[in-house]
Design a protein around this motif. Sequence first.
Motif, mmCIF file in Angstrom:
data_model
loop_
_atom_site.group_PDB
_atom_site.id
_atom_site.type_symbol
_atom_site.label_atom_id
_atom_site.label_comp_id
_atom_site.label_asym_id
_atom_site.label_seq_id
_atom_site.Cartn_x
_atom_site.Cartn_y
_atom_site.Cartn_z
ATOM 1 N N ARG A 174 1.358 -1.415 -0.381
ATOM 2 C CA ARG A 174 0.040 0.195 0.527
ATOM 3 C C ARG A 174 0.670 0.956 -0.053
ATOM 4 O O ARG A 174 0.173 2.585 -0.172
ATOM 5 C CB ARG A 174 -1.186 0.224 1.133
ATOM 6 N N LEU A 175 1.958 0.487 0.226
ATOM 7 C CA LEU A 175 3.419 2.045 0.194
ATOM 8 C C LEU A 175 3.121 1.923 -0.890
ATOM 9 O O LEU A 175 4.168 3.976 -1.632
ATOM 10 C CB LEU A 175 4.409 2.195 1.232
ATOM 11 N N ILE A 176 2.942 1.582 -2.201
ATOM 12 C CA ILE A 176 3.871 1.671 -3.475
ATOM 13 C C ILE A 176 2.535 2.504 -4.258
ATOM 14 O O ILE A 176 1.321 2.161 -4.448
ATOM 15 C CB ILE A 176 3.850 0.147 -4.064
ATOM 16 N N SER A 177 2.545 3.669 -4.852
ATOM 17 C CA SER A 177 2.367 4.480 -5.935
ATOM 18 C C SER A 177 1.994 4.590 -7.130
ATOM 19 O O SER A 177 0.896 4.061 -7.456
ATOM 20 C CB SER A 177 2.271 5.569 -5.574
ATOM 21 N N ARG A 178 3.204 4.023 -7.269
ATOM 22 C CA ARG A 178 2.952 3.389 -8.987
ATOM 23 C C ARG A 178 3.988 3.156 -9.400
ATOM 24 O O ARG A 178 5.477 2.441 -9.009
ATOM 25 C CB ARG A 178 2.985 4.611 -9.965
ATOM 26 N N GLN A 179 4.507 1.776 -10.854
ATOM 27 C CA GLN A 179 5.872 1.434 -10.735
ATOM 28 C C GLN A 179 5.706 2.872 -12.024
ATOM 29 O O GLN A 179 5.127 2.293 -13.024
ATOM 30 C CB GLN A 179 5.773 -0.127 -11.105
ATOM 31 N N VAL A 180 6.868 2.826 -12.645
ATOM 32 C CA VAL A 180 8.145 3.339 -14.149
ATOM 33 C C VAL A 180 8.984 2.736 -14.951
ATOM 34 O O VAL A 180 9.835 1.782 -13.690
ATOM 35 C CB VAL A 180 7.630 4.400 -13.809
ATOM 36 N N THR A 181 8.652 2.854 -16.052
ATOM 37 C CA THR A 181 9.991 2.405 -16.586
ATOM 38 C C THR A 181 11.159 3.273 -16.669
ATOM 39 O O THR A 181 11.337 4.495 -15.948
ATOM 40 C CB THR A 181 10.352 2.311 -18.125
ATOM 41 N N LEU A 182 12.510 2.684 -16.693
ATOM 42 C CA LEU A 182 13.579 3.179 -17.040
ATOM 43 C C LEU A 182 13.119 4.285 -17.652
ATOM 44 O O LEU A 182 14.236 6.166 -17.469
ATOM 45 C CB LEU A 182 14.850 2.825 -17.508
ATOM 46 N N GLU A 183 12.623 4.465 -18.605
ATOM 47 C CA GLU A 183 12.309 6.118 -20.138
ATOM 48 C C GLU A 183 11.404 6.332 -19.241
ATOM 49 O O GLU A 183 12.019 8.351 -19.492
ATOM 50 C CB GLU A 183 11.370 5.228 -21.017
#
Length: 342
Positions: free
Chosen positions: A309-318
Amino acid sequence: MKAVRLEAVGSISLREIAKPVPGPDDLLVRIEACGVCGTDRHLFRGEFPCRPPVTPGHEFSGIVEEVGTAVSGFAVGDRVTGDPNIACGRCGQCHAGRVNLCSNLTAIGIHRDGGFADYVVMPRKQAFVLPADLKPTHGAFCEPLGCCLHGVDLAEVRPGSSVVVLGGGVIGLLTVQLARLAGATTIILSTRQASRRALARELGATASVDPTATDVIDAVTSPAGLMPGGADVVFECAGVRETVEQSMRLARAGGTVVIVGVTPQGMKAEFEPFDLLFRELKVVGSFLNPYTHRRAAELIASGVIEIDRLISRQVTLEEAPRVIANPPAPGEVKVLVVPAMG
C-alpha cells in the motif's frame, strides 16, 4: 545497458552505457526495482552533494547475475538487497562503530553508479540475501526501512510511549509502523494529504492531523488536544522548515525529537534555546542506516511491515528522469522504477 544518468545539476536523462563488470569482491545484480527517494530529487536540484555524472538510485534490489572470483556466500540467481552506504572501515568513526559517519563514506547511487539502470555492481559486504519467494518490489524498501529503524533506535521508543510523526511520505509511514511494533500506544501522524492520513490510520496511527486545517501544536499539545503536554517522541520525517520547527514544540518536557527527514542543504530553521534548556529536550539527527539493513531485510521478509500500500506506482527507466525531475504527485508515497517494464 540502459541507465538514468545525472549529467549535472538539473540535467538527467536515459542513456545507453556499458554493462558494468564486477571486480573480485563484487556482485553484478540485475535490478528488479529501485525506489525514487526525496534525496534523488535533492541531487537533481543540487541540494545534496554528489559526484555527477552518475547513475542515481540507492533503494534497490535484484537478482545476482555474476559473482566475483573472491566472493563466497552468494550464488547466481540469489535475490539480494543492497546497502548503498559503503564505509571505509579505517577512520576514527568506523573504529568507533559509527559507520554512517565514516569520513570516507561512499554511497551507491550518489558517489558511484546506482540502481536506476538494468544492472548495478556492488561489494559483497553490502549485499543481503532475500527470500526467493519475496515480491520483487519489496526488496527496494530495505534501505528506507533501515534508515527509519536507526531513527527509532535513537528515539528509544518504549512500550506505552506516545509518538508524533510529521510527514506522511514513505519515511513517515514506515516510522508509524515501526513505532507500533515498538509498543507505542498513541501515534499521531501530521500530513496535508487526506489519503496519506487515512493510510496512516490503517497502518497503526491512532489519530491524524491536517496541518492545513488546524494549528498542529494546539491540536496535539493543548489541554483538550490529542496528547496534552506533548509527546514522548517526535519524528520529523518531512524535511521542511515548518515541520522541523514544529517538532520541538510538539515534544513534552523531557521528550526526544529525532530529525529523520532530509532538508535541503543550507536551509535554516528557528528554535528557542531557552525552550530546549527549560524543558530539557533531546534533539538528535538520524543519518542513514548503520547496522540496520539486515534487520530491515528480516522485517520485510517476515511480512510484518505493510509494503504494497506504500507503492503509488511503478514506472519504466524511460519514465524515471521525468519522475525524478518533478515534485511528487499529491498523495504519492513511493514510486518504483522497474527496468523490466521497459
